[in-house]
Scaffold this active site. Sequence first.
Site, PDB file in Angstrom:
ATOM      1  N   ASP A  67     -50.075  52.319 -13.925  1.00  0.00           N
ATOM      2  CA  ASP A  67     -50.111  53.720 -14.374  1.00  0.00           C
ATOM      3  C   ASP A  67     -51.122  54.497 -13.575  1.00  0.00           C
ATOM      4  O   ASP A  67     -50.970  55.787 -13.180  1.00  0.00           O
ATOM      5  CB  ASP A  67     -50.238  53.972 -15.749  1.00  0.00           C
ATOM      6  CG  ASP A  67     -49.098  53.322 -16.591  1.00  0.00           C
ATOM      7  OD1 ASP A  67     -48.011  53.323 -16.078  1.00  0.00           O
ATOM      8  OD2 ASP A  67     -48.964  53.357 -17.826  1.00  0.00           O
ATOM      9  N   ASP A 144     -53.807  64.011 -19.332  1.00  0.00           N
ATOM     10  CA  ASP A 144     -54.691  64.791 -20.163  1.00  0.00           C
ATOM     11  C   ASP A 144     -56.066  65.356 -19.329  1.00  0.00           C
ATOM     12  O   ASP A 144     -56.284  65.086 -18.215  1.00  0.00           O
ATOM     13  CB  ASP A 144     -55.310  63.696 -21.281  1.00  0.00           C
ATOM     14  CG  ASP A 144     -55.872  62.362 -20.665  1.00  0.00           C
ATOM     15  OD1 ASP A 144     -56.582  62.517 -19.725  1.00  0.00           O
ATOM     16  OD2 ASP A 144     -55.574  61.569 -21.260  1.00  0.00           O
ATOM     17  N   ASP A 173     -68.394  63.666 -29.455  1.00  0.00           N
ATOM     18  CA  ASP A 173     -68.538  63.084 -28.243  1.00  0.00           C
ATOM     19  C   ASP A 173     -67.722  63.782 -27.050  1.00  0.00           C
ATOM     20  O   ASP A 173     -68.166  63.390 -25.995  1.00  0.00           O
ATOM     21  CB  ASP A 173     -68.310  61.527 -28.320  1.00  0.00           C
ATOM     22  CG  ASP A 173     -69.051  60.743 -28.945  1.00  0.00           C
ATOM     23  OD1 ASP A 173     -70.247  61.297 -29.222  1.00  0.00           O
ATOM     24  OD2 ASP A 173     -68.971  59.515 -29.286  1.00  0.00           O
ATOM     25  N   THR A 184     -49.386  59.211 -25.700  1.00  0.00           N
ATOM     26  CA  THR A 184     -49.907  57.643 -25.902  1.00  0.00           C
ATOM     27  C   THR A 184     -50.509  56.946 -25.101  1.00  0.00           C
ATOM     28  O   THR A 184     -50.747  56.044 -24.847  1.00  0.00           O
ATOM     29  CB  THR A 184     -48.173  57.082 -25.767  1.00  0.00           C
ATOM     30  OG1 THR A 184     -47.851  57.562 -24.491  1.00  0.00           O
ATOM     31  CG2 THR A 184     -47.113  57.499 -26.881  1.00  0.00           C
ATOM     32  N   ALA A 185     -51.726  57.951 -24.426  1.00  0.00           N
ATOM     33  CA  ALA A 185     -52.545  57.438 -23.444  1.00  0.00           C
ATOM     34  C   ALA A 185     -54.040  57.589 -24.420  1.00  0.00           C
ATOM     35  O   ALA A 185     -54.180  57.295 -25.440  1.00  0.00           O
ATOM     36  CB  ALA A 185     -52.472  58.236 -22.308  1.00  0.00           C
ATOM     37  N   LEU A 188     -54.212  58.796 -27.946  1.00  0.00           N
ATOM     38  CA  LEU A 188     -53.817  57.825 -29.060  1.00  0.00           C
ATOM     39  C   LEU A 188     -54.757  56.908 -29.501  1.00  0.00           C
ATOM     40  O   LEU A 188     -55.103  56.539 -30.430  1.00  0.00           O
ATOM     41  CB  LEU A 188     -52.504  57.149 -28.603  1.00  0.00           C
ATOM     42  CG  LEU A 188     -52.063  55.922 -29.543  1.00  0.00           C
ATOM     43  CD1 LEU A 188     -51.356  56.848 -30.784  1.00  0.00           C
ATOM     44  CD2 LEU A 188     -50.867  55.263 -28.804  1.00  0.00           C
TER      45      LEU A 188
END
Length: 269
Positions: A67, A144, A173, A184-185, A188
Amino acid sequence: MKVFCTGNKNKEDFIDVLTNVKFIIENNGCEFYLDAEKLVPELECKLLSFKDIANKNINFIISIGGDGSILSVIQKMNKNQIPLLGIHIGNLGFLNQLELSNYKKKLPLLIKNEKIIFRENNLISALVYTFDKNLKYSFLGFNDIVINHGKFLKLINVELFLNDNYLNSYICDGLIFSSSLGSTAYSLSAGGPIVAPDIESLIITPISSHSLSSRSIVLSSDNKIRVEFTSKENNNINIVSDGQNYKKIDNTHKIFIKKSKIKSKMIKF
């Protein structure tokens, strides 16, 4: 048809897969180009850099790896997104369409089909402005855009505005702004929701927020978000897109995040 190939040459199977892909491409009457940054002495190839892809009228790109390789290619294409095909030889392969067990069979079918079918997804855009309203950085993200404190273990204080209306404040943070595909990266892992990829949304997930009430927020992707830093103590802030590109900014900067008009093009089978 012209095909450009890149990927992670540090992976164990990279050279074997690259050799087979080159044979399949050329054996089916197509032109094969190798990423100039991935020079492989064992294999004689025409070399091409990412900046020259548009001039060569490349039909599609093959990424050999995981990925991370896919995300790297999307970042390097920037505004000139070309249909992308991933062959998985890495650890995580959620974004790859082919793998070691089937690429030799399916790749010739794609070439012979002539018409390349792909799915488009809007990227996320982040624009960073200085205190005097000058554009300093621009980012594109497939998964993202992340704002965090980097290596300096201090909380960051931020206020979010949704279409110029106050939305929420965080002491945390960092913050993750993810697409539906990116839900889902990293989002998640930080406790964010799983969102179906066909739902056009923008997800805000705080990282280790200093509040019991801070939760992820799922918004329509048509919204525009403004990020402002309210603490003057922390001048070491990172902004990162897809874990690939990052810049250091300070608390005088403002960040505008929204859906980009630029779309990724992931080949479908």
